[in-house]
Motif scaffolding. Structure first.
Motif, short mmCIF file in Angstrom:
data_model
loop_
_atom_site.label_atom_id
_atom_site.label_comp_id
_atom_site.label_asym_id
_atom_site.label_seq_id
_atom_site.Cartn_x
_atom_site.Cartn_y
_atom_site.Cartn_z
N VAL A 34 13.22 30.31 -9.21
CA VAL A 34 14.17 29.68 -10.14
C VAL A 34 13.78 28.22 -10.39
CG1 VAL A 34 16.56 28.91 -10.43
CG2 VAL A 34 16.08 31.23 -9.62
N THR A 35 13.47 27.51 -9.33
CA THR A 35 13.12 26.10 -9.48
C THR A 35 11.78 25.92 -10.17
OG1 THR A 35 14.40 25.53 -7.52
CG2 THR A 35 12.75 23.94 -8.22
N SER A 36 10.80 26.73 -9.83
CA SER A 36 9.48 26.60 -10.47
C SER A 36 9.57 26.89 -11.96
CB SER A 36 8.46 27.52 -9.80
OG SER A 36 8.80 28.89 -9.98
N GLU A 37 10.36 27.90 -12.34
CA GLU A 37 10.56 28.19 -13.76
C GLU A 37 11.16 26.99 -14.47
OE1 GLU A 37 11.43 29.80 -17.60
OE2 GLU A 37 9.89 30.23 -16.11
N ALA A 38 12.18 26.37 -13.86
CA ALA A 38 12.82 25.21 -14.49
C ALA A 38 11.85 24.04 -14.60
CB ALA A 38 14.06 24.82 -13.69
N MET A 39 11.04 23.83 -13.60
CA MET A 39 10.08 22.73 -13.64
C MET A 39 9.02 22.97 -14.71
SD MET A 39 9.62 22.09 -9.52
CE MET A 39 8.48 20.69 -9.67
N CYS A 40 8.49 24.17 -14.77
CA CYS A 40 7.46 24.48 -15.77
C CYS A 40 8.02 24.39 -17.19
CB CYS A 40 6.89 25.88 -15.52
SG CYS A 40 6.02 26.06 -13.93
N ALA A 41 9.29 24.78 -17.34
CA ALA A 41 9.90 24.80 -18.67
C ALA A 41 10.05 23.40 -19.25
CB ALA A 41 11.27 25.49 -18.61
N THR A 42 10.03 22.37 -18.42
CA THR A 42 10.13 21.00 -18.96
C THR A 42 8.95 20.66 -19.85
OG1 THR A 42 9.05 20.01 -17.02
CG2 THR A 42 11.45 20.25 -16.94
N ALA A 43 7.86 21.38 -19.71
CA ALA A 43 6.68 21.18 -20.56
C ALA A 43 6.49 22.33 -21.53
CB ALA A 43 5.43 20.99 -19.71
N GLY A 44 7.52 23.20 -21.69
CA GLY A 44 7.42 24.31 -22.63
C GLY A 44 6.72 25.53 -22.09
N LEU A 45 6.46 25.58 -20.78
CA LEU A 45 5.81 26.74 -20.18
C LEU A 45 6.88 27.63 -19.56
CD1 LEU A 45 2.85 24.92 -18.39
CD2 LEU A 45 2.81 26.07 -20.60
N HIS A 46 6.99 28.86 -20.07
CA HIS A 46 8.03 29.77 -19.59
C HIS A 46 7.37 30.87 -18.76
CE1 HIS A 46 11.21 27.83 -21.88
NE2 HIS A 46 10.34 27.74 -22.85
N THR A 47 7.54 30.78 -17.46
CA THR A 47 6.86 31.67 -16.53
C THR A 47 7.70 32.88 -16.14
OG1 THR A 47 7.73 30.48 -14.61
CG2 THR A 47 5.67 29.67 -15.57
N ASP A 48 8.94 32.95 -16.62
CA ASP A 48 9.88 34.01 -16.22
C ASP A 48 10.05 34.07 -14.70
OD1 ASP A 48 10.56 34.73 -18.75
OD2 ASP A 48 9.35 36.56 -18.82
N GLY A 49 9.87 32.93 -14.05
CA GLY A 49 10.02 32.88 -12.60
C GLY A 49 8.95 33.65 -11.86
N TYR A 50 7.87 34.04 -12.56
CA TYR A 50 6.86 34.91 -11.94
C TYR A 50 5.62 34.15 -11.51
CZ TYR A 50 3.58 38.74 -11.24
OH TYR A 50 2.65 39.60 -10.69
N SER A 51 5.09 33.31 -12.38
CA SER A 51 3.81 32.69 -12.11
C SER A 51 3.96 31.23 -11.77
CB SER A 51 2.88 32.86 -13.31
OG SER A 51 3.39 32.14 -14.42
N SER A 52 2.86 30.63 -11.35
CA SER A 52 2.79 29.21 -11.09
C SER A 52 2.36 28.50 -12.37
CB SER A 52 1.77 28.94 -9.97
OG SER A 52 2.11 29.68 -8.81
N CYS A 53 2.34 27.18 -12.35
CA CYS A 53 1.91 26.44 -13.53
C CYS A 53 1.48 25.05 -13.13
CB CYS A 53 3.03 26.36 -14.58
SG CYS A 53 4.30 25.11 -14.21
#
Length: 286
Positions: free
Chosen positions: A181-200
């Motif tokens: 959940v946290t990694s998805e929110a962090m990645c989304a700040t740059a427009g990357l939507h990982t669906d909580g699955y991948s790293s970024c």
């Protein structure tokens, strides 16, 4: 009608009769005719402007309706799609994947580390682990330090050196271990939507997804420790300026900059940017 009006304007004035009554009737008729001509011209101009406005509105509507992804549109912005479609996931992640959500705050590794690499620009990094993830920052930092110091890692190119700083000291980037959940929110700040699955990776932040760190991916064909090495090298590679690459052929090692998390595409798992002492790459992905 317009040609007749033009002809009327150019017509020479007729002499008035000597009879005052008849002259007044002619003058009144001329005034009435001029007023009618002016009224018709106003209606004509208004009609043309209304038609132009209607065509403009219809054109805008058509543009909004049929705008392609390459054309700007005034329609509401759509949510960006995931970087790639993640594999199907179980409704309930296995216990070994760790918690889906932590506290959203981070603890930092407390000690500094040695310099990895013999030459090149020195880049300093911090290590942070999300509170509530069940992981320890110093243990995560040790795994990163081991990966960065390996002769098959990024420092083998003699163009960069890497060193961990203690705590929240000044650094060029930070490596985070965060729950899905946290990694998805962090990645989304740059427009990357990982669906909580991948790293970024976003500028100055290498963000490792906890579930992937603990369980790897289905059918990876290598131990979880190898996947952990891969994901550190892959996301750090982005921080060092490297883009995505594709599988160079069936049965060949997957380049470390290939998105192995989404499948190997015929390649076999590989964790390192340098293979047999040489930088190993695949075709560039646009």
């Amino acid at each position: 009608m317009a040609s007749r009006l033009i002809h009327d304007r150019r017509r020479e004035p007729e002499p008035l009769p000597s009879d005052p009554r008849a002259a007044r009737e002619i003058v009144r008729a001329a005034r009435h005719r001029r007023r009618e001509d002016a009224r018709r011209r106003r209606y004509l101009v208004a009609g043309v402007m209304a038609s132009a406005g209607l065509l403009a509105i219809l054109g805008m509507g058509r543009q909004m309706l049929f705008a392609s992804d390459d054309e700007p549109s005034t329609a509401p912005a759509r949510r960006e799609a995931p970087m790639l479609a993640p594999p199907s996931q179980p409704a309930s992640p296995p216990p070994e994947a760790g918690p889906a959500k932590g506290e959203g705050t981070f603890a930092y590794a407390t000690t500094a580390g040695p310099v990895a690499g013999a030459a090149g620009a020195l880049k300093k990094y911090r290590v942070a682990v999300e509170n509530g993830s069940g992981q320890q920052a110093d243990a995560f930092a040790a795994a990163i330090e081991k990966t960065y110091g390996d002769p098959r890692g990024w420092t083998a190119g003699a163009d960069v050196r890497l060193q961990r700083v203690a705590g929240e000291g000044a650094a060029d980037f930070t490596v985070f271990l965060a729950t899905p959940v946290t990694s998805e929110a962090m990645c989304a700040t740059a427009g990357l939507h990982t669906d909580g699955y991948s790293s970024c990776r976003i500028a100055g932040k290498v963000i490792i997804n906890l579930a992937r760190w603990l369980t790897s991916i289905p059918d990876y064909g290598a131990p979880v420790a190898d996947y952990q090495t891969y994901v550190i090298n892959h996301e750090t590679g982005h921080e060092l300026g490297h883009g995505h690459e594709a599988c160079p052929g069936d049965g060949k090692p997957a380049p470390v900059m290939m998105q192995q998390t989404y499948g190997l595409k015929g390649c076999v798992a590989n964790s390192w940017p340098y293979v047999d002492g040489q930088r190993y790459t695949g075709p560039k992905v646009p």
